[in-house]
Scaffold this motif. Structure first.
Motif, mmCIF file in Angstrom:
data_model
loop_
_atom_site.group_PDB
_atom_site.id
_atom_site.type_symbol
_atom_site.label_atom_id
_atom_site.label_comp_id
_atom_site.label_asym_id
_atom_site.label_seq_id
_atom_site.Cartn_x
_atom_site.Cartn_y
_atom_site.Cartn_z
ATOM 1 N N GLU A 100 16.855 -17.590 -15.513
ATOM 2 C CA GLU A 100 17.125 -16.360 -15.308
ATOM 3 C C GLU A 100 17.168 -16.529 -13.324
ATOM 4 O O GLU A 100 18.038 -15.292 -13.519
ATOM 5 C CB GLU A 100 15.936 -15.289 -15.698
ATOM 6 C CG GLU A 100 15.566 -14.789 -16.389
ATOM 7 C CD GLU A 100 15.167 -16.343 -17.851
ATOM 8 O OE1 GLU A 100 14.261 -17.141 -16.997
ATOM 9 O OE2 GLU A 100 14.996 -15.756 -18.653
ATOM 10 N N ALA A 101 16.234 -17.108 -13.303
ATOM 11 C CA ALA A 101 16.743 -16.887 -11.614
ATOM 12 C C ALA A 101 18.544 -17.377 -11.831
ATOM 13 O O ALA A 101 19.183 -17.575 -10.486
ATOM 14 C CB ALA A 101 16.289 -17.837 -10.510
ATOM 15 N N ALA A 102 19.195 -18.714 -12.497
ATOM 16 C CA ALA A 102 20.622 -19.254 -11.885
ATOM 17 C C ALA A 102 21.434 -18.354 -12.288
ATOM 18 O O ALA A 102 22.597 -18.370 -11.425
ATOM 19 C CB ALA A 102 19.868 -20.753 -13.251
ATOM 20 N N LEU A 103 20.732 -17.412 -12.979
ATOM 21 C CA LEU A 103 22.201 -16.343 -13.568
ATOM 22 C C LEU A 103 22.519 -15.522 -12.867
ATOM 23 O O LEU A 103 23.298 -15.436 -12.248
ATOM 24 C CB LEU A 103 22.107 -15.787 -14.786
ATOM 25 C CG LEU A 103 22.526 -15.248 -15.474
ATOM 26 C CD1 LEU A 103 24.433 -15.505 -15.984
ATOM 27 C CD2 LEU A 103 21.955 -14.480 -17.199
ATOM 28 N N SER A 104 20.891 -14.717 -12.479
ATOM 29 C CA SER A 104 21.121 -13.441 -10.970
ATOM 30 C C SER A 104 21.552 -14.407 -9.997
ATOM 31 O O SER A 104 23.130 -14.029 -9.537
ATOM 32 C CB SER A 104 19.386 -13.964 -10.912
ATOM 33 O OG SER A 104 19.470 -12.571 -9.692
ATOM 34 N N TRP A 105 21.773 -15.540 -9.700
ATOM 35 C CA TRP A 105 22.598 -16.361 -8.594
ATOM 36 C C TRP A 105 23.660 -16.590 -8.415
ATOM 37 O O TRP A 105 24.725 -16.103 -7.640
ATOM 38 C CB TRP A 105 21.415 -17.627 -8.021
ATOM 39 C CG TRP A 105 21.940 -18.453 -6.952
ATOM 40 C CD1 TRP A 105 21.906 -18.827 -5.860
ATOM 41 C CD2 TRP A 105 23.334 -19.398 -6.669
ATOM 42 N NE1 TRP A 105 21.989 -19.283 -4.877
ATOM 43 C CE2 TRP A 105 23.575 -19.900 -5.465
ATOM 44 C CE3 TRP A 105 24.207 -19.429 -6.930
ATOM 45 C CZ2 TRP A 105 24.405 -20.140 -4.606
ATOM 46 C CZ3 TRP A 105 25.406 -20.252 -6.237
ATOM 47 C CH2 TRP A 105 25.778 -20.278 -4.994
ATOM 48 N N VAL A 106 24.336 -17.356 -9.976
ATOM 49 C CA VAL A 106 25.384 -17.410 -10.754
ATOM 50 C C VAL A 106 26.464 -15.769 -10.122
ATOM 51 O O VAL A 106 27.993 -15.814 -9.431
ATOM 52 C CB VAL A 106 25.560 -17.689 -11.566
ATOM 53 C CG1 VAL A 106 27.591 -17.536 -11.728
ATOM 54 C CG2 VAL A 106 25.490 -19.315 -11.581
ATOM 55 N N THR A 107 25.680 -14.349 -10.694
ATOM 56 C CA THR A 107 26.558 -13.297 -11.085
ATOM 57 C C THR A 107 26.420 -12.634 -9.601
ATOM 58 O O THR A 107 26.855 -12.301 -9.336
ATOM 59 C CB THR A 107 25.634 -12.544 -11.789
ATOM 60 O OG1 THR A 107 25.098 -13.070 -12.858
ATOM 61 C CG2 THR A 107 25.689 -11.436 -12.384
ATOM 62 N N LYS A 144 22.632 -27.935 -14.741
ATOM 63 C CA LYS A 144 22.689 -27.668 -15.660
ATOM 64 C C LYS A 144 22.307 -25.840 -15.950
ATOM 65 O O LYS A 144 23.280 -25.340 -16.538
ATOM 66 C CB LYS A 144 21.649 -27.958 -16.716
ATOM 67 C CG LYS A 144 22.054 -29.424 -16.588
ATOM 68 C CD LYS A 144 21.118 -30.504 -17.617
ATOM 69 C CE LYS A 144 21.370 -31.866 -18.021
ATOM 70 N NZ LYS A 144 20.588 -32.685 -18.853
ATOM 71 N N ASN A 145 21.334 -25.766 -15.369
ATOM 72 C CA ASN A 145 21.238 -24.218 -15.770
ATOM 73 C C ASN A 145 22.562 -23.074 -14.471
ATOM 74 O O ASN A 145 22.602 -22.631 -15.181
ATOM 75 C CB ASN A 145 19.820 -23.674 -14.870
ATOM 76 C CG ASN A 145 18.812 -24.121 -15.737
ATOM 77 O OD1 ASN A 145 18.652 -24.026 -16.821
ATOM 78 N ND2 ASN A 145 17.457 -24.095 -14.984
ATOM 79 N N LEU A 146 23.505 -23.685 -13.487
ATOM 80 C CA LEU A 146 23.500 -22.681 -13.236
ATOM 81 C C LEU A 146 25.167 -22.988 -13.678
ATOM 82 O O LEU A 146 25.926 -21.992 -13.300
ATOM 83 C CB LEU A 146 24.100 -23.486 -11.372
ATOM 84 C CG LEU A 146 22.946 -23.428 -9.982
ATOM 85 C CD1 LEU A 146 23.046 -23.944 -9.354
ATOM 86 C CD2 LEU A 146 23.058 -21.687 -10.118
ATOM 87 N N TYR A 147 25.262 -24.118 -14.535
ATOM 88 C CA TYR A 147 26.864 -24.662 -15.212
ATOM 89 C C TYR A 147 26.591 -23.719 -15.898
ATOM 90 O O TYR A 147 27.763 -22.662 -16.837
ATOM 91 C CB TYR A 147 26.732 -26.033 -15.414
ATOM 92 C CG TYR A 147 27.622 -25.854 -17.006
ATOM 93 C CD1 TYR A 147 29.741 -26.498 -16.156
ATOM 94 C CD2 TYR A 147 27.584 -26.279 -18.132
ATOM 95 C CE1 TYR A 147 29.817 -26.316 -16.890
ATOM 96 C CE2 TYR A 147 28.551 -26.541 -19.147
ATOM 97 C CZ TYR A 147 29.907 -26.839 -18.684
ATOM 98 O OH TYR A 147 31.011 -26.445 -19.136
#
Length: 497
Positions: A100-107, A144-147
């Motif tokens: 979730e943190a990775a998705l928030s960062w990328v978004t 991997k989470n960022l990807y």
């Protein structure tokens, strides 16, 4: 009337062909590009909008940021720059432990701005494996989470995920052919990392600093070799390849390490390189304005004007110079605060061009600067990994039925050493290639040879086609290009009359 209607189109076609030809003549044949690292650890730096205007005034198209500051990203909106954004080392744990943190960062840092800002890669951390105590084992999970977040947003094809490494990840870097990663990193980090990069078709980022290598081995490394200046070069006895600068040798050590792990096809990007212009009194011998100008100036000419490295001729190796400005709040010795290409007011710290020069480059007066060829002359060299027996047979053919003058590779002659089949074959293959007017089919040799723009001459051994030889092939190509332009102009004048 019909003839008149065709007349303008014929002129237009000639103009288009001429423009196309001139563009080709001035293009970067090697395909490698120069970028710059934009750090902001200073209290006297111009605002991002002025920085963008400064970069637009230079022939630069790529910029690397060390974080994802929104003000900076907005400044690069609606510009042609390719932007690499950074995840800071402290951010890695949270991104590794939470999708979730990775998705928030990328978004927030990619999805919300990518429509207007050309983000091409995320650099996760900086030299994490060798410089961070807590983050190394969390590095790949974070990537991997960022990807996965990019994949969810449909941005996985446009934005690569990688991480910049220090040369310290290598256990051995000399000779280049024996480059190898540190054993302690291989199983736990490097293997899963390389597998991730390969699966996602990403890039391997490496920070290449001949400055530190020279500083640590000042008695064993020539300064001219470190600065891309004229020198006799160093031969890798395993491959017979000649290295005329430390930068290429370090990059090829990385290529060798990747190949040893089974990832020879990964694209390598030099995410940092540079030379400081000022340091403490104890550093004055190697840290000064002249050396910084020579290194960075020659680096630009080398990257833009050449094609790959001795081990990987033709490879595209985009390179980012560290850095845009001096950062007066960086910790450490004085040299750490003086890597900048520009002063805060936007003037150059020293004279440097970001375009391929059409004459010799010699920064700082009579320094014996490296010669940048007017044209990208090509050569044919043997592929060292080819079968020994097959190379020997091809060498025999070139020096026999191929009618190549192989006197220079006989005992006692200037190209006899190194006494290896690969080295001798390179000389013979190139002779055949040059005598056949640089016809690519003359550099086939059953897949045992490759074309390169890196001059393989060394010491007193001048390969045919080199400026050091009497062949003058490069010069003849230069004049033939002029003759072709002249032919276009003659045709144009004929149409006008």
């Amino acid at each position: 009337m019909e003839a008149v209607s065709r007349f303008p189109s014929s002129i237009l076609m000639l103009f288009q062909l001429l423009v196309l030809f001139l563009n080709c003549c001035h293009s970067n044949a090697g395909g490698s590009l120069i970028g710059v690292c934009y750090g902001r650890n200073g209290n006297n730096l111009p605002p991002p909008q002025k920085v963008v205007r400064l970069l637009k005034s230079q022939s630069l198209s790529k910029v690397r940021l060390f974080d994802s500051d929104q003000t900076v990203l907005q400044a690069f909106a609606n510009t042609p720059f390719e932007v690499v954004i950074g995840v800071t080392n402290p951010e890695i744990p949270s991104l590794a432990l939470s999708q979730e943190a990775a998705l928030s960062w990328v978004t927030r840092n990619v999805g919300a701005v990518i429509r207007n800002t050309n983000i091409v890669a995320i650099a996760v951390g900086s030299e994490v494996i060798t410089c961070s105590k807590a983050a190394p084992l969390l590095l790949v999970p974070a990537m991997k989470n960022l990807y996965a977040a990019l994949l969810k947003l449909g941005l996985d094809k446009k934005v690569k995920v990688s991480t910049p490494h220090s040369m310290s990840v290598l256990e051995k870097s000399y000779p280049p052919s024996e480059g190898a990663f540190e054993n302690v990193f291989i199983a736990s980090i490097m293997q899963p990392l390389l597998e991730f990069l390969a699966q996602t078709e990403s890039i391997f980022m490496i920070n290449v600093y001949p400055f530190y290598a020279y500083k640590n081995e000042i008695n064993n490394i020539s300064l001219d070799y470190a600065l891309f200046e004229t020198n006799k070069g160093i031969i890798d006895n395993n491959t017979g390849l000649l290295y005329r600068n430390l930068f290429d040798a370090q990059v090829d050590a990385v290529f060798s390490a990747l190949a040893a792990m089974g990832y020879k096809n990964l694209k390598v990007v030099v995410s940092e390189t540079g030379w400081p212009s000022m340091g403490d009194a104890t550093e004055a011998e190697i840290v000064n304005m002249n050396n910084a100008a020579r290194y960075n100036g020659n680096l630009v000419q080398h990257v833009l004007g050449s094609s790959g490295t001795p081990l990987r001729p033709g490879a595209q190796i985009d390179t980012y110079i560290f850095e845009l400005f001096n950062e007066n709040q960086s910790p450490g010795p004085s040299s750490q605060r003086n890597w900048g290409l520009f002063k805060p007011d936007g003037t150059k710290a020293y004279d440097i061009s970001f375009e391929v020069k059409t004459e010799s480059y010699s920064e700082g007066g009579n320094t014996g600067g490296s010669i940048i060829p007017l044209e990208n002359q090509t050569y044919c060299v043997a592929i060292p990994s080819s079968s020994f027996t097959a190379l020997q047979e091809a060498l025999n053919w070139a020096c026999g039925p191929g009618h190549v003058d192989c006197t220079a590779i006989q005992p006692g002659q200037p190209c006899y050493l190194p006494d290896t089949v690969s080295s001798h074959a390179s000389y013979a293959f190139n002779g055949y290639y040059q005598s056949n007017n640089l016809d690519p089919s003359a550099c086939a040799f059953s897949g045992m040879a490759t074309i390169t723009s890196t001059d393989p001459s060394y010491g007193n051994c001048a390969y045919q086609g080199s400026d050091l030889s009497t062949g003058g092939a490069a010069n003849s190509r230069h004049h033939s290009g002029k003759r072709l332009v002249l032919a276009f102009l003659i045709l144009l004048l004929a149409c006008l009359h």
